[in-house]
Design a protein around this motif. Structure first.
Motif, PDB file in Angstrom:
ATOM      1  N   HIS A 163      97.208 -78.297  -2.965  1.00 18.76           N
ATOM      2  CA  HIS A 163      97.278 -77.669  -1.638  1.00 18.76           C
ATOM      3  C   HIS A 163      96.965 -76.176  -1.690  1.00 18.76           C
ATOM      4  O   HIS A 163      96.823 -75.538  -0.636  1.00 18.76           O
ATOM      5  N   ARG A 164      96.818 -75.609  -2.908  1.00 19.21           N
ATOM      6  CA  ARG A 164      96.438 -74.208  -3.065  1.00 19.21           C
ATOM      7  C   ARG A 164      95.031 -74.080  -3.659  1.00 19.21           C
ATOM      8  O   ARG A 164      94.608 -72.985  -4.031  1.00 19.21           O
ATOM      9  N   ARG A 165      94.288 -75.162  -3.695  1.00 16.91           N
ATOM     10  CA  ARG A 165      92.960 -75.176  -4.328  1.00 16.91           C
ATOM     11  C   ARG A 165      92.030 -74.114  -3.751  1.00 16.91           C
ATOM     12  O   ARG A 165      91.203 -73.522  -4.472  1.00 16.91           O
ATOM     13  N   ALA A 166      92.143 -73.832  -2.484  1.00 13.55           N
ATOM     14  CA  ALA A 166      91.245 -72.873  -1.834  1.00 13.55           C
ATOM     15  C   ALA A 166      91.418 -71.451  -2.361  1.00 13.55           C
ATOM     16  O   ALA A 166      90.543 -70.596  -2.150  1.00 13.55           O
ATOM     17  N   LEU A 167      92.529 -71.172  -3.058  1.00 15.95           N
ATOM     18  CA  LEU A 167      92.742 -69.834  -3.599  1.00 15.95           C
ATOM     19  C   LEU A 167      91.892 -69.554  -4.839  1.00 15.95           C
ATOM     20  O   LEU A 167      91.712 -68.392  -5.215  1.00 15.95           O
ATOM     21  N   LEU A 168      91.376 -70.602  -5.482  1.00 17.48           N
ATOM     22  CA  LEU A 168      90.570 -70.399  -6.685  1.00 17.48           C
ATOM     23  C   LEU A 168      89.214 -69.820  -6.284  1.00 17.48           C
ATOM     24  O   LEU A 168      88.481 -70.408  -5.495  1.00 17.48           O
ATOM     25  N   ALA A 169      88.890 -68.666  -6.841  1.00 20.48           N
ATOM     26  CA  ALA A 169      87.689 -67.940  -6.430  1.00 20.48           C
ATOM     27  C   ALA A 169      86.429 -68.654  -6.898  1.00 20.48           C
ATOM     28  O   ALA A 169      86.397 -69.248  -7.977  1.00 20.48           O
ATOM     29  N   PRO A 170      85.358 -68.593  -6.095  1.00 16.61           N
ATOM     30  CA  PRO A 170      84.077 -69.140  -6.541  1.00 16.61           C
ATOM     31  C   PRO A 170      83.643 -68.515  -7.862  1.00 16.61           C
ATOM     32  O   PRO A 170      83.871 -67.328  -8.109  1.00 16.61           O
ATOM     33  N   VAL A 171      82.999 -69.334  -8.711  1.00 19.46           N
ATOM     34  CA  VAL A 171      82.603 -68.892 -10.044  1.00 19.46           C
ATOM     35  C   VAL A 171      81.148 -68.446 -10.031  1.00 19.46           C
ATOM     36  O   VAL A 171      80.252 -69.248  -9.724  1.00 19.46           O
ATOM     37  N   GLY A 172      80.905 -67.181 -10.351  1.00 19.11           N
ATOM     38  CA  GLY A 172      79.547 -66.691 -10.507  1.00 19.11           C
ATOM     39  C   GLY A 172      79.012 -67.089 -11.872  1.00 19.11           C
ATOM     40  O   GLY A 172      79.566 -66.712 -12.893  1.00 19.11           O
ATOM     41  N   ASP A 173      77.939 -67.881 -11.887  1.00 19.69           N
ATOM     42  CA  ASP A 173      77.399 -68.388 -13.147  1.00 19.69           C
ATOM     43  C   ASP A 173      75.875 -68.364 -13.061  1.00 19.69           C
ATOM     44  O   ASP A 173      75.289 -69.272 -12.485  1.00 19.69           O
ATOM     45  N   PRO A 174      75.191 -67.333 -13.568  1.00 16.07           N
ATOM     46  CA  PRO A 174      75.693 -66.228 -14.390  1.00 16.07           C
ATOM     47  C   PRO A 174      76.519 -65.235 -13.574  1.00 16.07           C
ATOM     48  O   PRO A 174      76.713 -65.422 -12.372  1.00 16.07           O
ATOM     49  N   ILE A 175      76.973 -64.179 -14.255  1.00 13.55           N
ATOM     50  CA  ILE A 175      77.902 -63.237 -13.635  1.00 13.55           C
ATOM     51  C   ILE A 175      77.326 -62.638 -12.355  1.00 13.55           C
ATOM     52  O   ILE A 175      76.128 -62.456 -12.217  1.00 13.55           O
ATOM     53  N   SER A 176      78.242 -62.339 -11.417  1.00  8.48           N
ATOM     54  CA  SER A 176      77.838 -61.820 -10.118  1.00  8.48           C
ATOM     55  C   SER A 176      77.408 -60.355 -10.213  1.00  8.48           C
ATOM     56  O   SER A 176      77.865 -59.610 -11.088  1.00  8.48           O
ATOM     57  N   THR A 177      76.566 -59.966  -9.283  1.00  5.53           N
ATOM     58  CA  THR A 177      76.102 -58.579  -9.214  1.00  5.53           C
ATOM     59  C   THR A 177      76.275 -58.046  -7.798  1.00  5.53           C
ATOM     60  O   THR A 177      76.405 -58.813  -6.833  1.00  5.53           O
ATOM     61  N   GLY A 178      76.313 -56.735  -7.686  1.00  3.95           N
ATOM     62  CA  GLY A 178      76.419 -56.099  -6.384  1.00  3.95           C
ATOM     63  C   GLY A 178      76.077 -54.632  -6.507  1.00  3.95           C
ATOM     64  O   GLY A 178      75.806 -54.129  -7.609  1.00  3.95           O
TER      65      GLY A 178
END
Length: 476
Positions: free
Chosen positions: A196-211
């Protein structure tokens, strides 16, 4: 120029490098670690403010523009943020012990082993799974108010760039990531009662995220990459990539890492497999809970300054006149190369004749034995690099080479920040001479006679440890 940012447990650092990997400048700020009867927390706003402060100070010293920046930081723990990326509550540190009873229960009922057999990660009280389960039972309103449960670097990346909440495969490795699919294992989420808390898991950047930086700390528009977290970042910064080669990080946490293409989910559940940006390549990690923190506690208790350590080690012979230390000082027990939440440190062989030097050497020897145990369990077969704050003591490095019985490739400086830059450069397609960036500053060879002495001492350490583990279980 390139900037690496390393958000550690007690210190935030930022380092600037030129294209050859030369460290040009470093800025650091201490951050508060709140400890109260097993509860270990950090103020996220204080941590972020320290990041901005070190970056402001560093960039003010640089003569030219920043090509790109890489971000790394402490792993595990739970850093709850709302939809705007702001803190919901204080961050629960990886050193936190409040989920001790939950891990004990999962050890007893088979949940602990079932999770390890699926992911290769051994739960410990300060890892996200137990902490989220504890918060769900005791502070559900905090989880209700949160948009994401992040790790440290993820919170910082979101605030520096304004990017949506996310993480990378390295931080996601413990305890929910399936290392074969590189995606969250919903069966593990269910085993821990967190569906019931699954939505708290952050999306996984694969490869690593950039900004791109928004202008706080880094000039607006600066390219920034998020990850990996500090253990794999240090492996990159120390040049540990070939299967069988290892790294020992002598820092607050005593972390042993070995590069591997294997995935062995048998044997005693302990440590974890850290996924990397290269599919099929992992780090078998045995991150013991306490490294330099154990020595810091002994130094503080005995009134010895860090600057005195080398002289005291030189004045006291191997074996420390019979003084022995089992260095399991963490409030949450130990997590590698075994999990024992109730294990505590032990000091023995002390008499009125014992000196401060005996206590210091016995502590350093005990940490060395713990490191040897972890490296053997992680499958070290190749060369061994060593980094972290402990490398500032030449006498301790000689002692470690003797205890481990192998040469040490000492890599000094801001190794995690260096690895964060290398990861960012690879992500952005910027060519750097990796061998030049990761060359050791020294190689320390073991003394054969002392190494033989410590081989016997290591066997005695393992015997004392077995007794201590039985005692911890009897008093759980």
């Amino acid at each position: 120029m390139f900037i690496g940012i390393d958000v550690g447990t007690s210190t935030v650092k930022a380092a600037a490098f030129d294209t050859a990997g030369t460290e040009l400048a470093v800025e650091a700020r201490q951050i508060t670690l709140s400890l109260d009867e097993g509860v270990v927390e950090q103020d996220m706003d204080e941590v972020y403010a320290a990041v901005v402060a070190v970056l402001d100070a560093l960039t003010a010293r640089l003569p030219g523009p920043v090509e790109l920046a890489g971000l790394t930081g402490q792993g595990d723990g739970v850093w709850l943020v709302d939809a705007a990326g702001r803190p919901v509550r204080a961050a629960a540190s990886w050193m936190d012990g409040r989920a001790h009873a939950l891990v004990d229960r999962w050890l007893a009922d088979g949940t602990f082993e079932a999770v390890f057999r699926r992911t290769g990660g051994a739960l410990f009280p300060g890892s996200p799974g137990p902490l989220l389960a504890w918060l769900d039972r005791h502070e559900p309103a905090a989880l209700d108010a949160a948009s994401a449960a992040l790790c440290c670097k993820d919170m910082v990346f979101g605030r520096l760039t304004g990017a949506p909440a996310g993480t990378d495969v390295s931080d996601a490795s413990m305890p929910f990531l399936d290392p074969r699919t590189r995606a969250y294992d919903d069966g593990v989420v269910e085993l821990l009662g967190l569906t019931h808390r699954r939505a708290l898991l952050a999306p996984v950047g694969d490869p690593i995220s950039t900004g791109e930086a928004r202008g706080e700390g880094l000039p607006a528009g600066t390219r920034l990459a998020n990850g990996p977290y500090d253990l794999p970042a240090c492996a990159l910064g120390a040049g540990v990539r070939a299967p069988g080669d290892g790294l020992l990080i002598v820092g607050t946490c005593l972390a042993s890492l070995v590069a591997t293409t294997d995935l062995d989910l048998s044997g005693e559940p302990a440590g974890l497999y850290i996924s990397t940006d290269r599919p099929g390549h992992r780090l078998r990690a045995m991150p013991a809970m306490v490294g330099t923190a154990a020595l810091d506690w002994v130094l503080s208790t005995t009134g010895v300054a860090h600057e005195e350590v080398d002289a005291l080690l030189a004045a006291t012979p191997p074996g420390a006149h019979g003084v022995r230390v089992l260095p399991y000082f963490a409030p949450s027990g130990e997590r590698a190369p075994f999990v024992e939440p109730g294990l505590r440190a032990e000091l023995s062989g002390v008499s009125l004749e014992s000196t401060k030097g005996d206590l210091i050497r016995a502590t350093c020897e005990g940490i060395g034995y713990a490191a040897r145990h972890c490296l053997e369990a992680a499958g070290l077969t190749g060369s061994l690099a060593v980094c972290g704050g402990g490398t500032r003591s030449p006498a301790w490095m000689r002692l470690l080479a003797d205890v481990l019985g192998r040469p040490l490739r000492v890599v000094e400086g801001e190794v995690g920040a260096r690895g964060a830059v290398l990861a960012a450069a690879e992500r952005y397609g910027t060519a750097l001479d990796t061998a030049r960036w990761t060359r050791p500053t020294a190689v320390v060879e073991p003394d054969p006679a002392r190494a033989a002495h410590y081989t016997a001492g290591y066997a005695a350490h393992l015997a004392r440890l077995a007794t201590a583990r039985e005692h911890a279980r009897d008093h759980a």
